[in-house]
Design a protein around this motif. Structure first.
Motif, PDB file in Angstrom:
ATOM      1  N   HIS A  39      19.552 -38.365 -94.017  1.00  0.00           N
ATOM      2  CA  HIS A  39      20.508 -39.040 -94.885  1.00  0.00           C
ATOM      3  C   HIS A  39      20.934 -40.351 -94.250  1.00  0.00           C
ATOM      4  N   GLN A  40      21.541 -41.196 -95.063  1.00  0.00           N
ATOM      5  CA  GLN A  40      22.070 -42.461 -94.584  1.00  0.00           C
ATOM      6  C   GLN A  40      23.572 -42.463 -94.833  1.00  0.00           C
ATOM      7  N   PRO A  41      24.398 -42.469 -93.771  1.00  0.00           N
ATOM      8  CA  PRO A  41      25.847 -42.492 -94.001  1.00  0.00           C
ATOM      9  C   PRO A  41      26.246 -43.762 -94.747  1.00  0.00           C
ATOM     10  N   CYS A  42      27.218 -43.652 -95.643  1.00  0.00           N
ATOM     11  CA  CYS A  42      27.638 -44.827 -96.395  1.00  0.00           C
ATOM     12  C   CYS A  42      29.087 -44.679 -96.849  1.00  0.00           C
ATOM     13  N   GLU A  43      29.566 -45.715 -97.502  1.00  0.00           N
ATOM     14  CA  GLU A  43      30.929 -45.723 -98.016  1.00  0.00           C
ATOM     15  C   GLU A  43      31.019 -44.897 -99.295  1.00  0.00           C
ATOM     16  N   GLY A  44      32.151 -44.272 -99.523  1.00  0.00           N
ATOM     17  CA  GLY A  44      32.309 -43.563-100.785  1.00  0.00           C
ATOM     18  C   GLY A  44      33.459 -42.578-100.774  1.00  0.00           C
ATOM     19  N   GLU A  45      33.505 -41.784-101.840  1.00  0.00           N
ATOM     20  CA  GLU A  45      34.536 -40.764-101.966  1.00  0.00           C
ATOM     21  C   GLU A  45      33.866 -39.491-102.460  1.00  0.00           C
ATOM     22  N   GLY A  46      34.250 -38.344-101.890  1.00  0.00           N
ATOM     23  CA  GLY A  46      33.609 -37.103-102.315  1.00  0.00           C
ATOM     24  C   GLY A  46      34.511 -35.899-102.158  1.00  0.00           C
ATOM     25  N   VAL A  47      34.249 -34.900-103.000  1.00  0.00           N
ATOM     26  CA  VAL A  47      35.045 -33.674-102.986  1.00  0.00           C
ATOM     27  C   VAL A  47      34.123 -32.501-102.668  1.00  0.00           C
ATOM     28  N   GLY A  48      34.647 -31.555-101.880  1.00  0.00           N
ATOM     29  CA  GLY A  48      33.926 -30.314-101.621  1.00  0.00           C
ATOM     30  C   GLY A  48      34.846 -29.155-101.947  1.00  0.00           C
ATOM     31  N   CYS A  49      34.298 -28.114-102.535  1.00  0.00           N
ATOM     32  CA  CYS A  49      35.140 -26.973-102.875  1.00  0.00           C
ATOM     33  C   CYS A  49      34.314 -25.698-102.789  1.00  0.00           C
ATOM     34  N   THR A  50      34.765 -24.768-101.948  1.00  0.00           N
ATOM     35  CA  THR A  50      34.049 -23.505-101.810  1.00  0.00           C
ATOM     36  C   THR A  50      35.058 -22.363-101.806  1.00  0.00           C
ATOM     37  N   GLU A  51      34.543 -21.135-101.894  1.00  0.00           N
ATOM     38  CA  GLU A  51      35.410 -19.962-101.911  1.00  0.00           C
ATOM     39  C   GLU A  51      35.515 -19.364-100.503  1.00  0.00           C
ATOM     40  N   ALA A  52      36.553 -19.766 -99.772  1.00  0.00           N
ATOM     41  CA  ALA A  52      36.835 -19.169 -98.465  1.00  0.00           C
ATOM     42  C   ALA A  52      37.170 -17.693 -98.696  1.00  0.00           C
ATOM     43  N   PRO A  53      37.119 -16.854 -97.656  1.00  0.00           N
ATOM     44  CA  PRO A  53      37.477 -15.447 -97.871  1.00  0.00           C
ATOM     45  C   PRO A  53      38.820 -15.310 -98.598  1.00  0.00           C
ATOM     46  N   ARG A  54      39.763 -16.213 -98.311  1.00  0.00           N
ATOM     47  CA  ARG A  54      41.087 -16.129 -98.934  1.00  0.00           C
ATOM     48  C   ARG A  54      41.221 -16.961-100.198  1.00  0.00           C
ATOM     49  N   GLY A  55      40.144 -17.602-100.649  1.00  0.00           N
ATOM     50  CA  GLY A  55      40.189 -18.316-101.923  1.00  0.00           C
ATOM     51  C   GLY A  55      39.780 -19.771-101.831  1.00  0.00           C
ATOM     52  N   VAL A  56      40.032 -20.476-102.935  1.00  0.00           N
ATOM     53  CA  VAL A  56      39.589 -21.862-103.099  1.00  0.00           C
ATOM     54  C   VAL A  56      40.011 -22.754-101.923  1.00  0.00           C
ATOM     55  N   LEU A  57      39.031 -23.419-101.316  1.00  0.00           N
ATOM     56  CA  LEU A  57      39.295 -24.345-100.208  1.00  0.00           C
ATOM     57  C   LEU A  57      38.730 -25.704-100.598  1.00  0.00           C
ATOM     58  N   TRP A  58      39.647 -26.648-100.828  1.00  0.00           N
ATOM     59  CA  TRP A  58      39.293 -27.928-101.437  1.00  0.00           C
ATOM     60  C   TRP A  58      39.461 -29.071-100.441  1.00  0.00           C
ATOM     61  N   HIS A  59      38.418 -29.882-100.262  1.00  0.00           N
ATOM     62  CA  HIS A  59      38.484 -31.043 -99.360  1.00  0.00           C
ATOM     63  C   HIS A  59      38.143 -32.316-100.134  1.00  0.00           C
ATOM     64  N   ARG A  60      38.825 -33.398 -99.820  1.00  0.00           N
ATOM     65  CA  ARG A  60      38.386 -34.700-100.347  1.00  0.00           C
ATOM     66  C   ARG A  60      38.412 -35.739 -99.228  1.00  0.00           C
ATOM     67  N   TYR A  61      37.327 -36.504 -99.120  1.00  0.00           N
ATOM     68  CA  TYR A  61      37.247 -37.545 -98.095  1.00  0.00           C
ATOM     69  C   TYR A  61      36.874 -38.872 -98.737  1.00  0.00           C
ATOM     70  N   THR A  62      37.344 -39.955 -98.101  1.00  0.00           N
ATOM     71  CA  THR A  62      36.749 -41.257 -98.378  1.00  0.00           C
ATOM     72  C   THR A  62      36.171 -41.749 -97.053  1.00  0.00           C
ATOM     73  N   THR A  63      35.096 -42.524 -97.144  1.00  0.00           N
ATOM     74  CA  THR A  63      34.444 -43.010 -95.920  1.00  0.00           C
ATOM     75  C   THR A  63      34.282 -44.520 -95.969  1.00  0.00           C
ATOM     76  N   ASP A  64      34.097 -45.123 -94.780  1.00  0.00           N
ATOM     77  CA  ASP A  64      33.869 -46.569 -94.700  1.00  0.00           C
ATOM     78  C   ASP A  64      32.367 -46.871 -94.735  1.00  0.00           C
ATOM     79  N   ALA A  65      32.024 -48.131 -94.533  1.00  0.00           N
ATOM     80  CA  ALA A  65      30.621 -48.549 -94.669  1.00  0.00           C
ATOM     81  C   ALA A  65      29.697 -47.819 -93.685  1.00  0.00           C
ATOM     82  N   ASN A  66      30.259 -47.363 -92.535  1.00  0.00           N
ATOM     83  CA  ASN A  66      29.434 -46.614 -91.576  1.00  0.00           C
ATOM     84  C   ASN A  66      29.382 -45.126 -91.886  1.00  0.00           C
ATOM     85  N   GLY A  67      30.063 -44.727 -92.949  1.00  0.00           N
ATOM     86  CA  GLY A  67      30.093 -43.306 -93.290  1.00  0.00           C
ATOM     87  C   GLY A  67      31.168 -42.544 -92.533  1.00  0.00           C
ATOM     88  N   ASN A  68      32.001 -43.255 -91.738  1.00  0.00           N
ATOM     89  CA  ASN A  68      33.081 -42.589 -91.014  1.00  0.00           C
ATOM     90  C   ASN A  68      34.271 -42.344 -91.942  1.00  0.00           C
TER      91      ASN A  68
END
Lengths: 261, 437
Positions: free
Chosen positions: B342-371
């Motif tokens: 993959h090539q790290p890049c700028e952007g915004e993304g959401v991840g959501c999975t079912e942890a043992p205790r339920g919905v676990l939601w993450h959202r990140y934004t990244t800079d041009a280096n993907g950090n």
């Protein structure tokens, strides 16, 4: 209750619970351990007597609130031996990264009403407040480590302090060196053994979970990373491990941050 | 002073020292005035650990390694939600092999976490003992079976991550390394043997005398056509929600309560439930026929309004995890590469999975280096906090506020433990303070 069995307690401070799992994940051996020793306090396992006198108190987590400072004194007063388990208790843990920043600003960034949040200015390892008899490093520690420590003390000898480097273990396993073969910035040359050289055997660089090894040369490793083409900021980031407050890593971080700024 | 006046002016303050068998520390505050519940608060003292701040400025692999440290019991869930969000930003789709193996690894975490909860944390409540060690004296077979299943869960995680707490195998695009055929067949053998044990476990939990306490609540979980939800789907509720994961925060609102360092969350301003019972309530049609028949046989009707069925829901998910992991691993083959580049890049993304205790939601934004530039993490326990308080209020009223403090405390603890709250960064214990006036 009169008993000839040695007694233990497991206490928790600021942590992820992962090191207590070294006990709770022992499987059927957990039941055997509970036969060999008298567990007097272990809240997550349902055994409660925080003020019981014990032979060994295992302590997980770092000190991060004013109440923690009082409680650790009590733990120390009731224990013959105090053993810290894991990166938080021995070096402050990942959360000690906030020592490098302005924690008050961070509270404001995460919480809408920061005045409700009581915390110390600096996250501290247990050793900062009370004498510690033995430290088990690792993020997390594993079952083998805690059982070996209990066994050694049952035999009346000091546990073996594994201070060797991950590099040595990696060589013994004949894993391919990720730094030499792939030019990756691996912390294996300066990190304490104990994990079984997991990351290199998975084909990735060690990221320092077990803290600083004996006679480690972080300056030299930093120069090598520079030689691999890493900018100073990234070198500093590599030393910001879960044991970032152990002196070797703290100095390395400061050194490369200084060059950057 | 007359006896009556004495009672009227009675102010009792009780500190029941410790609620054990939860992950972390909190407190329960109860005030009873003239026989009425005037105040009820579940306090969480989790000292702030500022994890979102530690992610800023860091590359993807550091994010994956660091979010694991939020919770030693569900590090896989944190890694999976994070890697999913980052992959959405970088526009990388893991191979079908990697997607399937992530599901197996996640099954391992459900197996480990649910077994730990059922045997070490919850079961003692239903057998009148304080710990699994005491329970083992009454029913060694059941406890040993539970610890074996927990161990099998750990083995599944370690297969892909080297160790079960803070595993090291997950990376953007897939895994760092693929397990060998030999290692996979050793675990597959254990899974095959565990099928009977999972069956027995479910029947054992069904035999507990679970309280019958029907309540009105909203369930929220992921839902994906044709599969029981773990790693993908839309967010659905029985109050009519059906949202893509990146729209969750248009309906979910977090706020800070003075008595808690965990943020509370509401769905359209109402408390809601996430976790095993919510998943089961919304996805019963996705269960394998054999499991559905088994649940019918033990008398569990779905959807269930009885929160205490959470224990049974965990047992059902253990059954599912064992069988699902086995069926995926049966056809295991070592892939050409365990990850895609993959090539790290700028952007915004959401991840959501079912942890043992339920919905676990993450959202990140990244800079041009993907950090990482910004990070937001919404864990299951903070979402359940308002629901737990709601449940306590109803359950304690039903039990009767005139009951002795001991009974109130024990029932309150039982209600709280039933949610398997993970107050993982906390330091003290749950204390119950009842103030009567």
């Amino acid at each position: 209750m009169a008993t000839s069995k040695p007694s233990i307690a497991v206490h928790k401070f600021s942590s992820c619970d992962g090191c207590q799992l070294a006990f709770l994940n022992l499987g059927e051996d957990l039941l055997q351990l509970m036969e060999l020793v008298d567990v007097r306090h272990f809240a997550e396992a349902g055994i409660l007597d925080e003020e019981a006198d014990v032979d060994i108190a295992f302590v997980e987590g770092s000190l991060s609130t004013p109440q923690d400072l009082e409680r650790i004194q009590q733990v120390r007063a009731h224990a013959k031996y105090l053993i810290t388990i894991g990166a938080c208790a021995t070096a402050g843990g990942l959360q000690a990264l906030r020592n490098l920043a302005d924690a008050k600003e961070w509270v404001a960034a995460v919480y809408a009403q920061p005045e409700y949040i009581a915390s110390l200015d600096k996250v501290q390892p247990i050793r900062a407040a009370v004498p510690v008899d033995f430290e088990l490093w690792g993020c997390p520690v594993n079952g083998r480590q805690v059982v070996a420590a209990v066994r050694a003390l049952l035999f009346g000898v000091a546990p073996i302090d594994a201070k060797d480097k991950v590099c040595m273990e990696c060589k013994r396993q004949q894993a391919v060196c990720v730094m030499v073969a792939r030019g990756e910035a691996c912390l294996g040359p300066v990190t304490r053994t104990g994990c079984g050289a997991l990351c290199p055997s998975f084909g990735r660089a060690c990221y320092g979970c077990y803290g600083a090894a004996e006679n480690a040369n972080a300056v030299s490793l930093g120069m090598r990373m520079q030689g691999l083409g890493l900018p100073a900021e990234q070198i500093a980031q590599h030393f910001e491990t879960t044991t970032n407050q152990s002196p070797l890593f703290a100095q390395a971080t400061a050194r490369w941050r200084g060059q950057h700024g | 002073m007359s006896e009556d006046r004495k009672l009227e002016g009675r102010k009792i303050r009780i500190r029941v020292p410790v609620l054990a068998r939860v992950e972390g520390e909190g407190a329960l505050d109860l005030s009873i005035e003239n026989g009425m519940l005037s105040e009820l608060r579940l306090e969480i003292y989790e000292p702030p650990r500022f994890f979102e701040q530690f992610l800023i400025g860091n590359p993807a692999q550091d994010v994956i390694d660091r979010v694991a440290r939020i919770c030693g019991i569900c590090p896989v869930a944190y890694q999976m939600s994070a890697v999913q969000a980052l992959e959405a930003i970088y526009g990388v789709e893991p191979s079908l092999w990697a997607q399937a193996m992530r599901r197996v690894m996640y099954c391992g975490e459900w197996l480990q976490s649910h077994s730990l909860h059922i045997h070490l944390l919850a079961a003692p409540d239903f057998f009148g003992v304080n710990s699994a060690a005491e329970l083992a004296r009454l029913d060694a077979h059941a406890v040993r079976r539970g610890l074996r299943l927990q161990g099998l869960g750990n083995a599944l995680i370690a297969l892909f991550g080297g160790r079960s707490v803070h595993p090291v195998g997950v990376r953007v695009g897939g895994f760092h390394s693929a397990p060998s055929l030999v290692d996979v067949s050793a675990v597959t053998e254990r899974l095959r043997e565990a099928r009977t044990e999972a069956d027995e476990l479910l029947r054992w939990v069904a035999s507990w005398s679970l309280p019958d306490d029907n309540q009105d609540f909203t369930s929220l979980a992921l839902r994906h056509p044709g599969e029981y939800p773990i790693l993908r789907g839309r967010l659905v509720s029985d109050a009519g929600h059906d949202l893509p994961i990146d729209q969750f925060d248009t309906h979910m609102r977090e706020f800070q309560a003075p008595h808690s360092t965990a943020l509370h969350a509401l769905l359209d301003d109402k408390p809601y439930l996430v976790g095993p019972l919510a998943r089961l309530n919304l996805n019963a049609d996705c269960l394998p026929d054999e499991l559905r028949a088994l649940l019918a046989e033990v008398g569990l009707e779905l959807p269930s309004r009885n929160m205490f069925h959470s224990a049974l829901a965990r047992a059902a998910e253990i059954w599912l995890a064992v069988n699902e992991a086995l069926s995926i691993l049966q056809d295991y083959a070592v892939p050409d590469s365990p990850y895609v580049e993959h090539q790290p890049c700028e952007g915004e993304g959401v991840g959501c999975t079912e942890a043992p205790r339920g919905v676990l939601w993450h959202r990140y934004t990244t800079d041009a280096n993907g950090n990482v530039k910004t990070a937001r993490i919404v864990p299951p326990t903070s979402q359940n906090q308002a629901r737990i308080e709601d449940d306590l209020r109803q359950s304690l009223l039903r039990l009767g506020l005139d009951k002795p403090e001991d009974e109130l405390r024990l029932h309150g603890e039982k209600v709280i433990r039933n949610y398997d709250p993970c107050i993982s960064c906390a330091t003290h214990f749950l204390r119950l303070r009842v103030v009567r006036s």
